[in-house]
Write a protein that holds these residues in place. Structure first.
Motif, PDB file in Angstrom:
ATOM      1  N   ARG A  42       3.653   0.625   2.809  1.00  0.00           N
ATOM      2  CA  ARG A  42       3.390  -0.526   3.666  1.00  0.00           C
ATOM      3  C   ARG A  42       3.536  -1.802   2.850  1.00  0.00           C
ATOM      4  O   ARG A  42       3.013  -1.908   1.744  1.00  0.00           O
TER       5      ARG A  42
ATOM      6  N   GLU B 170       0.839  -1.195   0.000  1.00  0.00           N
ATOM      7  CA  GLU B 170       0.000   0.000   0.000  1.00  0.00           C
ATOM      8  C   GLU B 170       0.874   1.244   0.000  1.00  0.00           C
ATOM      9  O   GLU B 170       1.788   1.389   0.821  1.00  0.00           O
TER      10      GLU B 170
ATOM     11  N   GLU C  68       3.717   7.205   2.969  1.00  0.00           N
ATOM     12  CA  GLU C  68       4.026   5.922   3.584  1.00  0.00           C
ATOM     13  C   GLU C  68       4.009   4.791   2.571  1.00  0.00           C
ATOM     14  O   GLU C  68       3.236   4.796   1.609  1.00  0.00           O
TER      15      GLU C  68
ATOM     16  N   ARG D 147      13.219  -5.628   3.477  1.00  0.00           N
ATOM     17  CA  ARG D 147      11.824  -5.458   3.043  1.00  0.00           C
ATOM     18  C   ARG D 147      11.208  -6.725   2.463  1.00  0.00           C
ATOM     19  O   ARG D 147      10.061  -6.697   2.013  1.00  0.00           O
TER      20      ARG D 147
ATOM     21  N   ASP E 214       1.463  -5.500   6.844  1.00  0.00           N
ATOM     22  CA  ASP E 214       0.900  -4.554   7.809  1.00  0.00           C
ATOM     23  C   ASP E 214       1.940  -3.592   8.362  1.00  0.00           C
ATOM     24  O   ASP E 214       1.654  -2.815   9.277  1.00  0.00           O
ATOM     25  N   GLU E 215       3.155  -3.616   7.811  1.00  0.00           N
ATOM     26  CA  GLU E 215       4.237  -2.814   8.371  1.00  0.00           C
ATOM     27  C   GLU E 215       4.621  -1.659   7.466  1.00  0.00           C
ATOM     28  O   GLU E 215       4.716  -1.813   6.242  1.00  0.00           O
ATOM     29  N   VAL E 216       4.841  -0.496   8.067  1.00  0.00           N
ATOM     30  CA  VAL E 216       5.395   0.651   7.352  1.00  0.00           C
ATOM     31  C   VAL E 216       6.890   0.410   7.202  1.00  0.00           C
ATOM     32  O   VAL E 216       7.591   0.164   8.188  1.00  0.00           O
TER      33      VAL E 216
END
Length: 377
Positions: A61, A5, A59, A75, A64-66
């Motif tokens: 994502r 996202e 941001e 990553r 669920d992690e930024v």
């Protein structure tokens, strides 16, 4: 696997804004293609997701992690580059093993993953060769294999087929489709090639000038563009645009005065969106494949034209024509259509495939009233 996202993502290079506040949801297991012309910001967006560039704002994502502050290797992504980026002094197997070895993965696990990837990509007999001994297509398969063995949450691909010849690109597109079916890994793919975008994607995001112009399922975006940029970018030849003044006839019907002739607006478009433009200029859009030579005598929306260029292309013949107004227009007709340069013809526009746009903003005036459909004659 993971969804990705982007929220209000910005990337600035000094006084240049390469990515201008884009937001995009990339569903888990989807194949999402960022498509647009050179300089539109698509590769920069991919590099931001990868962690190769740092976002100026917004941001990113993954799951669920930024991940804005995470380095690329943190990553859980694997990237396939345009230039393959293989180590020239290492063999195929060594190239595929190298990343896992650097991450301390056990040798037995590495061997198992390399064997699986080599079988999937049909490169098992190339293991002992070095990149210089491989064809372009073989190097591309090795680059894909190196990404696959990582078993990442997300694949990122930056124009990976652009260095291949036309025939091999078609073959590799099919291979990528099969690969995605096999692995179901979330994939973000960058290309300027609209054919790649249309054939590979579950969803496409059309970009221009650092912004996303439209996102959706490829067929829907093609047949129902939000603005003239999307309409003109997708399609080869691209959509034709004709500008005229919107009028209401004595019988109450809407029509466009195109100068040399008129275009009757179908009743289904006679709504408030168009009615507000009475007396104003409106842009009519029609794709070349939705223009037919009026050989059946149907009188509606017939436009006289003269054939200027005939381009046989195998499955279709593209005609470049001049309307009586002097404007040029292209039509894609059946290859057995018998016309020659200088012929006077009548063109008929398919009423189910018309688009109307604001000539100043480029925004579609009829997007909300159009049903999703594949454009056909």
């Amino acid at each position: 696997m993971a969804h990705v996202e982007l929220e209000n993502l910005v990337k600035e290079f000094d006084d240049v804004t390469a990515v201008d506040g884009i937001s995009l949801d990339i569903p888990d297991e989807s194949f999402t293609v960022l498509v647009g012309p050179s300089g539109c910001g698509k590769t920069t967006t991919l590099r931001l997701i990868a962690g190769l560039e740092r976002a100026s704002d917004g941001e990113i994502r993954i799951g669920d992690e930024v991940v804005n502050d995470r380095r690329a290797y943190e990553r859980d992504i694997a990237m396939v580059f345009q230039n393959y980026a293989l180590y020239p002094h290492k063999t195929v197997e060594e190239n595929m093993r190298f990343g896992l070895e650097q991450h301390g993965v056990e040798d037995e696990t590495i061997t198992e993953r390399v064997n699986e990837a080599a079988t999937l990509l049909q490169i098992g007999d190339l293991r002992d060769r070095k990149p210089a001994e491989l064809s372009g297509g073989q190097q591309q398969r090795v680059a894909l294999g190196r990404a696959i063995v990582r078993d990442p949450a997300v694949f990122l691909m930056d124009e990976p087929l652009s260095n291949l010849d036309a025939k091999l690109r078609v073959q590799m597109r099919a291979e990528l489709n099969k690969l995605h079916e096999e692995l179901s890994t979330t994939t973000v793919y960058v290309t300027h090639d609209q054919v790649e975008a249309m054939t590979l994607a579950d969803q496409i995001a059309v970009m221009d000038d650092g912004q996303i112009q439209q996102v959706g399922e490829p067929t829907h975006v093609y047949s129902n563009p939000l603005n003239t940029f999307v309409a003109g970018f997708l399609g080869s030849p691209s959509m034709n645009f004709l500008e005229g003044v919107l009028e209401r006839t004595g019988s109450g019907k809407l029509q466009l005065d195109l100068g040399s002739d008129t275009h009757s607006v179908p009743d289904e478009y006679d709504d408030a969106a168009l009615a507000d433009y009475l007396g104003e200029r409106v842009t009519l859009g029609i794709r070349p494949e939705n223009i037919a030579l009026n050989q059946d005598g149907v009188p509606a929306n017939v436009h006289p034209a003269t054939v200027q260029v005939v381009e046989p292309q195998g499955e279709k013949t593209v005609l470049e024509l001049e309307l009586d107004s002097g404007e040029s227009i292209k039509a894609a007709v059946n290859p057995d259509t018998e016309v020659t340069i200088g012929d006077d013809v009548n063109l008929r526009f398919d009423r189910d495939s018309l688009h109307y746009f604001d000539p100043q903003t480029g925004e579609s005036l009829t997007y909300n009233s159009k049903a999703e459909q594949r454009a056909t004659i």
